[in-house]
Write a protein that holds these residues in place. Structure first.
Motif, PDB file in Angstrom:
ATOM      1  N   ARG B 204       0.811  -1.208   0.000  1.00  0.00           N
ATOM      2  CA  ARG B 204       0.000   0.000   0.000  1.00  0.00           C
ATOM      3  C   ARG B 204       0.843   1.256   0.000  1.00  0.00           C
ATOM      4  O   ARG B 204       0.450   2.287  -0.481  1.00  0.00           O
ATOM      5  CB  ARG B 204      -0.939   0.007   1.209  1.00  0.00           C
ATOM      6  CG  ARG B 204      -2.274  -0.658   0.899  1.00  0.00           C
ATOM      7  CD  ARG B 204      -3.239  -0.425   2.032  1.00  0.00           C
ATOM      8  NE  ARG B 204      -3.101  -1.456   3.041  1.00  0.00           N
ATOM      9  CZ  ARG B 204      -3.397  -1.270   4.318  1.00  0.00           C
ATOM     10  NH1 ARG B 204      -3.835  -0.116   4.736  1.00  0.00           N
ATOM     11  NH2 ARG B 204      -3.272  -2.251   5.177  1.00  0.00           N
ATOM     12  N   GLN B 205       1.986   1.185   0.607  1.00  0.00           N
ATOM     13  CA  GLN B 205       2.846   2.353   0.573  1.00  0.00           C
ATOM     14  C   GLN B 205       4.300   1.918   0.398  1.00  0.00           C
ATOM     15  O   GLN B 205       4.652   0.777   0.657  1.00  0.00           O
ATOM     16  CB  GLN B 205       2.709   3.178   1.842  1.00  0.00           C
ATOM     17  CG  GLN B 205       3.118   2.440   3.099  1.00  0.00           C
ATOM     18  CD  GLN B 205       2.904   3.306   4.331  1.00  0.00           C
ATOM     19  OE1 GLN B 205       1.821   3.400   4.860  1.00  0.00           O
ATOM     20  NE2 GLN B 205       3.967   3.932   4.786  1.00  0.00           N
ATOM     21  N   ALA B 206       5.102   2.845  -0.048  1.00  0.00           N
ATOM     22  CA  ALA B 206       6.499   2.519  -0.289  1.00  0.00           C
ATOM     23  C   ALA B 206       7.196   2.273   1.041  1.00  0.00           C
ATOM     24  O   ALA B 206       7.071   3.055   1.981  1.00  0.00           O
ATOM     25  CB  ALA B 206       7.168   3.675  -1.019  1.00  0.00           C
ATOM     26  N   LEU B 207       7.900   1.169   1.130  1.00  0.00           N
ATOM     27  CA  LEU B 207       8.647   0.873   2.355  1.00  0.00           C
ATOM     28  C   LEU B 207      10.114   1.189   2.081  1.00  0.00           C
ATOM     29  O   LEU B 207      10.886   0.329   1.711  1.00  0.00           O
ATOM     30  CB  LEU B 207       8.476  -0.602   2.722  1.00  0.00           C
ATOM     31  CG  LEU B 207       7.041  -1.070   2.930  1.00  0.00           C
ATOM     32  CD1 LEU B 207       6.985  -2.577   3.064  1.00  0.00           C
ATOM     33  CD2 LEU B 207       6.443  -0.412   4.148  1.00  0.00           C
ATOM     34  N   LEU B 208      10.444   2.436   2.261  1.00  0.00           N
ATOM     35  CA  LEU B 208      11.787   2.860   1.861  1.00  0.00           C
ATOM     36  C   LEU B 208      12.734   2.904   3.050  1.00  0.00           C
ATOM     37  O   LEU B 208      12.321   3.175   4.175  1.00  0.00           O
ATOM     38  CB  LEU B 208      11.715   4.239   1.211  1.00  0.00           C
ATOM     39  CG  LEU B 208      10.973   4.269  -0.127  1.00  0.00           C
ATOM     40  CD1 LEU B 208      10.773   5.701  -0.576  1.00  0.00           C
ATOM     41  CD2 LEU B 208      11.731   3.484  -1.181  1.00  0.00           C
ATOM     42  N   PRO B 209      14.010   2.664   2.783  1.00  0.00           N
ATOM     43  CA  PRO B 209      15.019   2.802   3.845  1.00  0.00           C
ATOM     44  C   PRO B 209      14.984   4.237   4.370  1.00  0.00           C
ATOM     45  O   PRO B 209      14.858   5.165   3.590  1.00  0.00           O
ATOM     46  CB  PRO B 209      16.332   2.545   3.119  1.00  0.00           C
ATOM     47  CG  PRO B 209      15.972   1.842   1.865  1.00  0.00           C
ATOM     48  CD  PRO B 209      14.600   2.285   1.499  1.00  0.00           C
ATOM     49  N   HIS B 210      15.093   4.410   5.681  1.00  0.00           N
ATOM     50  CA  HIS B 210      14.937   5.759   6.187  1.00  0.00           C
ATOM     51  C   HIS B 210      16.253   6.487   6.413  1.00  0.00           C
ATOM     52  O   HIS B 210      16.270   7.690   6.548  1.00  0.00           O
ATOM     53  CB  HIS B 210      14.094   5.753   7.470  1.00  0.00           C
ATOM     54  CG  HIS B 210      14.895   5.633   8.727  1.00  0.00           C
ATOM     55  ND1 HIS B 210      15.345   4.423   9.186  1.00  0.00           N
ATOM     56  CD2 HIS B 210      15.347   6.563   9.591  1.00  0.00           C
ATOM     57  CE1 HIS B 210      16.029   4.630  10.291  1.00  0.00           C
ATOM     58  NE2 HIS B 210      16.056   5.901  10.569  1.00  0.00           N
ATOM     59  N   ASN B 211      17.358   5.767   6.480  1.00  0.00           N
ATOM     60  CA  ASN B 211      18.613   6.463   6.718  1.00  0.00           C
ATOM     61  C   ASN B 211      19.768   5.747   6.008  1.00  0.00           C
ATOM     62  O   ASN B 211      20.313   4.757   6.504  1.00  0.00           O
ATOM     63  CB  ASN B 211      18.883   6.551   8.225  1.00  0.00           C
ATOM     64  CG  ASN B 211      20.003   7.513   8.547  1.00  0.00           C
ATOM     65  OD1 ASN B 211      20.925   7.680   7.751  1.00  0.00           O
ATOM     66  ND2 ASN B 211      19.924   8.141   9.704  1.00  0.00           N
ATOM     67  N   ALA B 212      20.145   6.273   4.876  1.00  0.00           N
ATOM     68  CA  ALA B 212      21.180   5.632   4.072  1.00  0.00           C
ATOM     69  C   ALA B 212      22.550   5.711   4.736  1.00  0.00           C
ATOM     70  O   ALA B 212      23.409   4.857   4.503  1.00  0.00           O
ATOM     71  CB  ALA B 212      21.234   6.266   2.688  1.00  0.00           C
ATOM     72  N   VAL B 213      22.734   6.714   5.596  1.00  0.00           N
ATOM     73  CA  VAL B 213      24.031   6.828   6.278  1.00  0.00           C
ATOM     74  C   VAL B 213      24.228   5.644   7.226  1.00  0.00           C
ATOM     75  O   VAL B 213      25.299   5.037   7.280  1.00  0.00           O
ATOM     76  CB  VAL B 213      24.135   8.168   7.038  1.00  0.00           C
ATOM     77  CG1 VAL B 213      25.417   8.228   7.834  1.00  0.00           C
ATOM     78  CG2 VAL B 213      24.078   9.319   6.062  1.00  0.00           C
ATOM     79  N   TYR B 214      23.171   5.312   7.988  1.00  0.00           N
ATOM     80  CA  TYR B 214      23.257   4.132   8.861  1.00  0.00           C
ATOM     81  C   TYR B 214      23.634   2.897   8.051  1.00  0.00           C
ATOM     82  O   TYR B 214      24.425   2.062   8.487  1.00  0.00           O
ATOM     83  CB  TYR B 214      21.900   3.844   9.517  1.00  0.00           C
ATOM     84  CG  TYR B 214      21.489   4.757  10.637  1.00  0.00           C
ATOM     85  CD1 TYR B 214      22.290   5.805  11.057  1.00  0.00           C
ATOM     86  CD2 TYR B 214      20.275   4.551  11.279  1.00  0.00           C
ATOM     87  CE1 TYR B 214      21.886   6.629  12.084  1.00  0.00           C
ATOM     88  CE2 TYR B 214      19.866   5.368  12.313  1.00  0.00           C
ATOM     89  CZ  TYR B 214      20.674   6.406  12.713  1.00  0.00           C
ATOM     90  OH  TYR B 214      20.269   7.211  13.725  1.00  0.00           O
TER      91      TYR B 214
END
Lengths: 61, 381
Positions: B204-214
């Motif tokens: 239903r919604q995009a499950l995107l990574p929230h912090n590429a630095v981590y």
């Protein structure tokens, strides 16, 4: 093997959080903390203080 | 035990029955490096989930540090490394019974240190499985699962591959644990995702990574820890350890370079999360073969390992934007390239030289097959 193991554990307890828990986020529900606090810094919510109230604060997703 | 001795003999080039201080010094450091991989994995996973689940995801890896270590000391180590039979070890070393300063059979390091080094492998493997259930599994049940899984699944598989079990008897060459660690966690992650089920909002919604630095920091620390993981799997500071160590530098670097090239050739931006994925793919690829192949072939392996993972990500992306993050699942890339590289190690019998290009092709096609099915399951159940 893992499948059976989880089924057995699942027979005794609920494996996954409710839809509500999933929507609020596992951090607040299971740890009482947030990784990214908005405003006042890391928060610690007592269960009585009401997770419901915190819902409004939790980032809308 | 005899199987173990045979393998260790070939690795240490003649086992001595006394403790070698040089080997011991290196293994002490390597153990700490492998331990660091678990918090690093926590960081890696935490960056990949949505911000509201950051701590929970990280804590699952921390839970592995606690629970898996305790279980390993109580019974896990014994089941994995006591003699027993081909399928399961005995209970002779339960509660660290008879685990002393005397060298472990076939090695030149104290038995206690051997135990600690193997414990870190158990921990990271338990943490790896958590990737399949993050964002939706309750924490309490996960603790129970981690405790039981580390004994019932990991310890048994470790016995098969390292502790004198049937895989080792049959001559499988698995240098640093591609089978119990990567394949064990991969298939278990698949099973766990099937049982726990998809996220409610999946699709239903995009499950995107929230912090590429981590994600990048996590991948970097994982790479660092992997030097201990592979370099320590020879249980000595000798040639096989040095070879595996160097290959751990070369293979992921090649994967990374090929990954960048593929991005550029396709006219895409080179993404940070893609780079982090490439590092892990390369590290997983070299794990089972680390001490067996020459540096040149390790570089070839790294380059080839990039292809199937990359193909799946492109394939996943074309399936619609809401599913984009599917292909970034770390468990997916780890598990699948583990299967590719262990297929590789199976067919690569000797040390260094004999690795035909047909072997590599077979390995990568093998990886491609599992890779295609896995990301879908890990994310969607």
């Amino acid at each position: 093997m893992t499948f059976v193991l989880l089924r057995v554990i699942g027979a005794f307890t609920q494996l996954r959080g409710s839809e509500h828990e999933e929507a609020v986020g596992m951090d607040i529900i299971h740890h009482g903390e947030e990784a990214y606090a908005s405003g006042e810094g890391a928060i610690l919510i007592t269960p009585e203080a009401g997770i419901e109230e915190e819902l409004a604060v939790a980032e809308p997703r | 035990m005899t199987g173990f001795v045979t393998l260790a003999d070939s690795l240490t080039l003649g086992a001595a029955s006394t403790v070698n201080t040089g080997d011991t010094a290196w293994m002490l450091a390597a153990t700490a490096m492998v331990l660091l991989m678990t918090p690093a994995l926590g960081l890696f996973y935490a960056g990949l989930v949505r911000s509201k689940n950051t701590l929970n995801t990280f804590m699952m890896c921390v839970a592995a540090l606690a629970v898996a270590t305790v279980m390993w000391a109580l019974v896990g180590y014994s089941i994995a490394f006591d003699e027993g039979n081909g399928l399961i070890g005995g209970l002779g070393h339960a509660f660290l019974n008879d685990v002393t300063f005397e060298p472990r059979d076939g090695t030149t390091i104290p038995h206690l240190l051997f135990f600690a080094f193997q414990a870190t492998f158990c921990i990271i493997t338990v943490a790896l499985v958590s990737g399949a259930v993050v964002e939706r599994m309750r924490f309490g049940p996960f603790l129970i699962f981690a405790a039981l899984w580390s004994v019932l699944v990991y310890a048994v598989m470790a016995h098969w591959a390292f502790g004198g079990g049937w895989l080792q008897e049959k001559g499988t060459l698995d240098f640093a644990g591609g089978i119990p660690v990567e394949m064990g966690s991969g298939f278990s992650a698949l099973a766990a995702a099937l049982v726990v089920g998809a996220r409610k909002d999946y699709g239903r919604q995009a499950l995107l990574p929230h912090n590429a630095v981590y994600v990048l920091v996590g991948a970097g620390l994982l790479w660092f820890g992997w030097f201990g993981f592979n370099g320590g799997s020879g249980f000595s500071a000798g040639n096989s350890g040095v070879l595996a160590f160097t290959n751990t530098l070369l293979t992921p670097a090649c994967t990374l370079a090929v990954w960048f090239l593929l991005d550029l050739v396709r006219g895409r931006q080179v993404t940070a999360i893609g780079a982090a994925t490439a590092i892990i793919v390369g590290c997983v690829a070299i794990t089972p073969a680390g001490g067996f192949i020459s540096p040149g072939w390790a570089m070839v392996l790294g380059a080839l390992a990039a292809l199937p993972s990359y193909a799946v990500i492109v394939f996943g992306r074309e399936r619609g934007s809401t599913r984009r993050s599917t292909s970034w699942r770390p468990t997916a890339s780890r598990a699948s390239s583990a299967s590719s590289s262990s297929a590789f190690s199976r067919s690569c019998r000797g040390t260094a030289s004999p690795m035909g290009s047909s072997t590599a092709t077979q390995a990568s096609s093998d990886g491609r097959r599992s890779r295609r099915s896995r990301p879908r399951h890990t994310r969607s159940g």
